[in-house]
Design a protein around this motif. Structure first.
Motif, short mmCIF file in Angstrom:
data_model
loop_
_atom_site.label_atom_id
_atom_site.label_comp_id
_atom_site.label_asym_id
_atom_site.label_seq_id
_atom_site.Cartn_x
_atom_site.Cartn_y
_atom_site.Cartn_z
N ARG A 44 35.77 35.25 44.04
CA ARG A 44 36.60 35.88 43.01
C ARG A 44 36.09 35.88 41.43
O ARG A 44 36.28 36.77 40.98
CB ARG A 44 37.74 34.38 43.17
CG ARG A 44 38.74 34.83 41.82
CD ARG A 44 39.80 33.44 41.96
NE ARG A 44 40.61 33.64 40.49
CZ ARG A 44 40.93 32.84 40.15
NH1 ARG A 44 40.98 31.39 40.75
NH2 ARG A 44 41.80 32.81 39.19
N PHE A 45 35.03 35.08 41.57
CA PHE A 45 34.61 35.07 39.94
C PHE A 45 33.23 35.82 40.25
O PHE A 45 32.42 36.03 39.11
CB PHE A 45 34.11 33.58 39.58
CG PHE A 45 35.29 32.63 39.40
CD1 PHE A 45 36.05 33.17 38.28
CD2 PHE A 45 35.45 31.68 40.06
CE1 PHE A 45 37.14 32.23 38.08
CE2 PHE A 45 36.79 31.13 39.90
CZ PHE A 45 37.53 31.19 38.78
N GLY A 46 32.84 36.71 41.15
CA GLY A 46 31.87 37.45 41.28
C GLY A 46 30.69 36.73 40.98
O GLY A 46 29.37 37.53 40.43
N ALA A 49 26.97 38.41 42.22
CA ALA A 49 26.47 39.50 41.60
C ALA A 49 25.58 39.03 40.05
O ALA A 49 24.81 39.79 39.42
CB ALA A 49 27.57 40.34 40.66
N ARG A 351 43.56 32.90 52.70
CA ARG A 351 42.62 33.14 51.50
C ARG A 351 41.28 32.70 51.59
O ARG A 351 40.12 32.94 50.92
CB ARG A 351 43.58 32.74 50.39
CG ARG A 351 44.43 33.83 49.93
CD ARG A 351 44.17 34.15 48.56
NE ARG A 351 44.32 35.46 48.15
CZ ARG A 351 45.19 36.06 47.42
NH1 ARG A 351 45.84 34.93 46.57
NH2 ARG A 351 45.62 36.98 47.00
N ARG A 356 38.23 37.22 54.92
CA ARG A 356 39.16 37.84 54.09
C ARG A 356 38.60 38.08 52.60
O ARG A 356 38.76 38.63 51.84
CB ARG A 356 40.56 36.97 54.27
CG ARG A 356 41.49 37.25 53.08
CD ARG A 356 42.99 37.43 53.41
NE ARG A 356 43.87 37.90 52.25
CZ ARG A 356 44.95 37.33 52.17
NH1 ARG A 356 45.57 36.54 53.11
NH2 ARG A 356 45.47 37.36 51.06
N GLU A 360 38.44 41.38 50.64
CA GLU A 360 39.03 41.59 49.22
C GLU A 360 38.41 41.79 47.99
O GLU A 360 38.82 42.29 46.99
CB GLU A 360 40.10 40.39 48.75
CG GLU A 360 41.38 40.18 49.92
CD GLU A 360 42.14 39.19 49.37
OE1 GLU A 360 41.85 38.31 48.62
OE2 GLU A 360 43.17 38.99 50.07
N THR A 361 37.11 41.34 48.27
CA THR A 361 35.99 41.45 47.02
C THR A 361 35.10 42.30 47.36
O THR A 361 34.15 42.39 46.42
CB THR A 361 35.71 40.03 46.61
OG1 THR A 361 35.16 39.51 47.55
CG2 THR A 361 37.08 39.41 46.07
N LEU A 362 34.96 43.07 48.28
CA LEU A 362 33.65 43.93 48.62
C LEU A 362 33.65 45.01 47.95
O LEU A 362 34.75 45.92 48.21
CB LEU A 362 33.45 43.70 50.05
CG LEU A 362 31.91 44.11 50.56
CD1 LEU A 362 31.05 42.82 49.95
CD2 LEU A 362 31.61 44.24 52.03
N THR B 313 34.56 39.84 35.80
CA THR B 313 35.34 38.56 35.84
C THR B 313 35.21 37.84 34.60
O THR B 313 34.05 38.07 34.11
CB THR B 313 34.80 37.84 37.10
OG1 THR B 313 33.44 37.34 36.84
CG2 THR B 313 34.94 38.52 38.25
N SER B 318 31.00 40.23 38.64
CA SER B 318 31.78 41.43 38.83
C SER B 318 32.07 41.38 40.31
O SER B 318 31.39 41.19 41.26
CB SER B 318 31.08 42.55 38.42
OG SER B 318 30.30 43.10 39.32
N ARG B 319 33.15 42.01 40.76
CA ARG B 319 33.48 42.36 42.03
C ARG B 319 34.55 43.14 42.49
O ARG B 319 35.03 44.10 41.39
CB ARG B 319 34.15 41.02 42.61
CG ARG B 319 35.52 40.81 41.80
CD ARG B 319 36.30 39.40 42.64
NE ARG B 319 37.44 38.98 41.83
CZ ARG B 319 38.66 39.10 42.31
NH1 ARG B 319 39.02 39.96 43.06
NH2 ARG B 319 39.71 38.38 41.41
N ILE B 320 34.90 43.58 43.58
CA ILE B 320 35.89 44.66 43.75
C ILE B 320 37.34 43.83 43.66
O ILE B 320 37.53 42.73 43.95
CB ILE B 320 35.95 45.21 45.39
CG1 ILE B 320 34.41 45.80 45.37
CG2 ILE B 320 37.03 45.85 45.88
CD1 ILE B 320 34.66 47.45 45.14
#
Lengths: 362, 333
Positions: A44-46, A49, A351, A356, A360-362, B313, B318-320
């Motif tokens: 969620r917070f990335g 990355a 979640r 999942r 949701e975040t890929l 974020t 960063s994310r999708i």
């Protein structure tokens, strides 16, 4: 919200990420976040990355519905098919498939299946439906087990005869032992689950960690919590130090929650338990103690033995995902036949499920 | 195995899309419907008109900041506004459960009348059905609206470099309905943003802002709207979480319940896609309206042709940002 925002600022997080990347310049580090809420927070917070490719965050088996076995689910379906039975469980469980069906599907076909947010709601349901048997599918780790314990105590005290508990509660430390010893995984350390630690405390891991000799940090769920725990682990692993730290001391006490622990001790007894993907782990399951026999669904219904020999494959690679051997996109069904709308395996449902969280975040 | 309708089919997410495409759009197939827009634009003698319809089944029917009646007017007006259409006429039909107290119906109808009057849009036709007790839940309302189109907007008009604006804090409607339904303490401070948006859309059009496209992020919230637009325009978008306005009470509520504010329904918000050169002027105009003081530029359109939505974020990662999936909150509108 100030208390939360303090742990989210981009500046502090990025500075911490830079320190981690500098510390991990020599080799790659494999760190497992055991808890599904951590997996979700990390995505969620990335956080991936921000980190260099040398930090590999591996998702563990810490999503309660994900580790629940097919055999357990089939037993639940069989009970749900009984016209005199009402099933109550946490909402995520409704969508977990086994053999292509889920409790939600059974509900659409007429079974009485109800989602509850607290174990004590089941008491209300049982009081209301006097003529029916109400079965509570009790899943979760040390976090939800104390609530089930309270439910069992109250049902016994108030002599509620039509309430049955089908416990699939599991404990985390035995699973850590099994994962930490896995040569293929070859972990450098653990981010220990914050919520479970609230109950069992840092002490709860001492024995297991002493035998594993790996760095481990009890970690909160804000990005800065996660990043500083990663830094501690990388530092310790680099210098071959064994640490067991409490990085979530604003919530977790060293001794945990004594009241919750004593509840667990009173109501449950530890026995071997079947985990999806991980197989049978010794002493990792919480089963109802003798005095609570009359509440135990295992004694009321004729259920299949949960021993792991009946696992049928849906082609889904949950087992690899749950043990951190593969990342979800490596499964050929991921995002194709298996999506959160039509999950093939349980990791796509909640979640907290790894698939999942990736989807949701890929 | 026989398939059945589940609540997820009504959540506005991916399953709703599938239902619409596979069942409705394929059966009723025509050029208007194929666009799958909130409203369809038709040429009639003397002008271009938009037509839309919406049913309201919100539970509870009264919630802080509004009720099913006000919602029924605003929802349809906003669907028209998102096509840059000035709402002209509304219809209203009611499905009423036997046993509904008269004063509840009267109060819903009077709030409908008040909202319609304020928006200068007459309700010119309607219908009433009463069903036996238990065959419906209190009151369902359907409204249909016809509006005069002021400017043609299409997702295809969005260009790389365009700015994405929103006119205020997100998630208020969904959160207020959920809080009212569950009877949370302090739920009163969580007010729905239920509001007709034509006045502010009109303002931007009058000032000749270089408006490329807009969409009201209702069910599925900003995430769903942004993903739909990214898909239909083919361009990728990037949103900055830090810039997305949200009230402190909403943020705490979502945090405690583990809800993603970007996935939650709004009923008085619009996502505007505006040419970069006009973005700041548009922001100034929006902020001059009292209800839009917290308007903000929340993102950009990227040159990449992948149709994805990225989120920078708050933590600096960063994310999708995906399409919301499960039925987070049924019967929200």
């Amino acid at each position: 919200m100030k208390y939360v925002d303090d742990f989210r600022g981009a500046e502090a997080c990025l500075a911490m990420a830079r320190r981690i990347n500098a510390a991990a310049a020599d080799r790659s580090y494999r760190i497992m976040e055991v808890c599904g809420t951590h997996t979700a927070a990390i995505r969620r917070f990335g956080i991936p990355a921000m980190l260099s490719g040398r930090i590999r965050l591996i998702s563990g088996p810490g999503c309660p519905v994900c580790v629940t076995s097919d055999v357990y689910l089939r037993n639940a379906f069989r009970m749900a098919a009984d016209k005199n039975v009402t099933i109550a469980t946490y909402p995520d469980m409704l969508r977990v498939p086994a053999d292509g069906v889920s409790l939600q599907d059974l509900r659409a076909r007429g079974a009485d299946v109800r989602g509850v947010n607290s174990a004590l709601e089941v008491l209300e349901i049982a009081r209301e439906l006097k003529g029916r048997t109400v079965v509570f599918l009790a899943v979760g780790f040390e976090t939800t087990a104390p609530a089930t314990a309270i439910l069992a105590q109250r049902a016994r005290r108030e002599k509620i005869k039509n309430l049955k508990i089908y416990s699939a509660h599991k404990t985390i430390p035995p699973a850590l032992l099994s994962l930490g010893r896995d040569k293929q995984l070859c972990l450098d350390g653990f981010l220990l689950p914050g919520h479970v630690s609230v109950v069992i405390g840092v002490q709860g891991y001492r024995r297991v960690m002493r035998s594993l000799r790996l760095p481990a940090v009890v970690t909160g769920f804000e990005p800065l919590d996660v990043l500083s725990a990663i830094l501690t682990i990388v530092d310790a692993a680099r210098h071959r130090r064994v640490v067991l730290e409490n990085g979530y001391s604003r919530v977790v006490r060293s001794c945990g929650n004594p009241k919750a622990k004593s509840l667990l001790k009173e109501v449950f007894v530890s026995k071997d338990s079947l985990w999806r993907g991980l197989g049978v782990i010794p002493d990792s399951g919480l089963f109802l103690h003798k005095p609570y026999d009359s509440l135990d669904a295992r004694r009321t219904f004729s259920l299949r033995e949960e021993d792991g020999h009946q696992a049928r494959s849906s082609g889904c690679r949950c087992a690899g995902v749950l043990t951190g051997r593969i990342e979800p996109p490596a499964c050929r069904h991921f995002g194709k036949q298996c999506t959160p709308q039509r999950p093939l395996g349980p990791c796509m449902v909640s979640r907290e499920g790894t698939c999942r969280a990736f989807f949701e975040t890929l | 195995m026989k398939e059945h309708i589940s609540l997820s089919h009504g959540s506005g997410g991916a399953l709703t899309q599938k239902l619409i495409r596979e069942i409705f759009a394929s059966a009723f197939d025509n050029a208007y419907l194929r666009k799958l827009d909130d409203a369809s634009v038709v040429e009639l003698r003397g002008g271009r008109y938009a037509m839309t319809t919406d049913s309201f089944v919100v539970d509870p029917i009264f919630f802080p900041g509004g009720d099913i009646g006000k919602l029924a007017v605003c929802g349809t007006v906003n669907d028209l506004a998102s096509c840059a259409a000035e709402p002209r006429y509304l219809s209203a039909s009611f499905v009423i459960e036997e046993g509904l107290p008269f004063d509840i119906l009267e109060s819903v109808v009077s709030s409908m009348a008040q909202e319609a009057r304020q928006q200068y849009v007459p309700i010119i036709t309607g219908d009433t059905k009463v069903v036996p007790r238990g065959k419906a839940d209190k009151l369902f309302i359907n409204t249909t609206g016809i509006g005069l189109v002021h400017k043609t907007l299409e997702a295809g008009m969005i260009r790389p470099g365009d700015k994405i604006l929103i006119n205020g804090p997100v998630a208020q409607h969904g959160v207020s309905v959920l809080a009212a339904r569950q009877g949370f303490e302090g739920g009163k401070s969580l007010k729905s943003d239920c509001k007709s948006l034509w006045p502010i859309v009109k303002l931007l059009l009058q000032e000749d802002i270089d408006l490329r496209f807009m969409r009201d992020p209702t069910r599925g919230g900003v995430s769903a709207a942004a993903n739909e637009i990214a898909q239909s325009s083919g361009l990728s978008l990037v949103l900055t979480e830090q810039k997305v306005p949200i009230t402190a009470s909403c943020k705490s509520f979502c945090e405690i319940l583990g809800l993603e504010p970007l996935d939650i329904a709004n009923e008085g918000k619009m996502l505007f896609f505006i040419g970069a050169r006009d973005a700041h002027r548009a922001l100034r105009i929006l902020k001059s309206v009292p209800s839009c003081r917290r308007a903000s530029v929340i993102g950009d359109v990227l040159p990449e042709r992948k149709g994805k939505v990225y989120l920078k974020t708050t933590a600096g990662g960063s994310r999708i940002l995906g399409m919301p999936v499960a039925e987070a909150l049924p019967r929200i509108c």
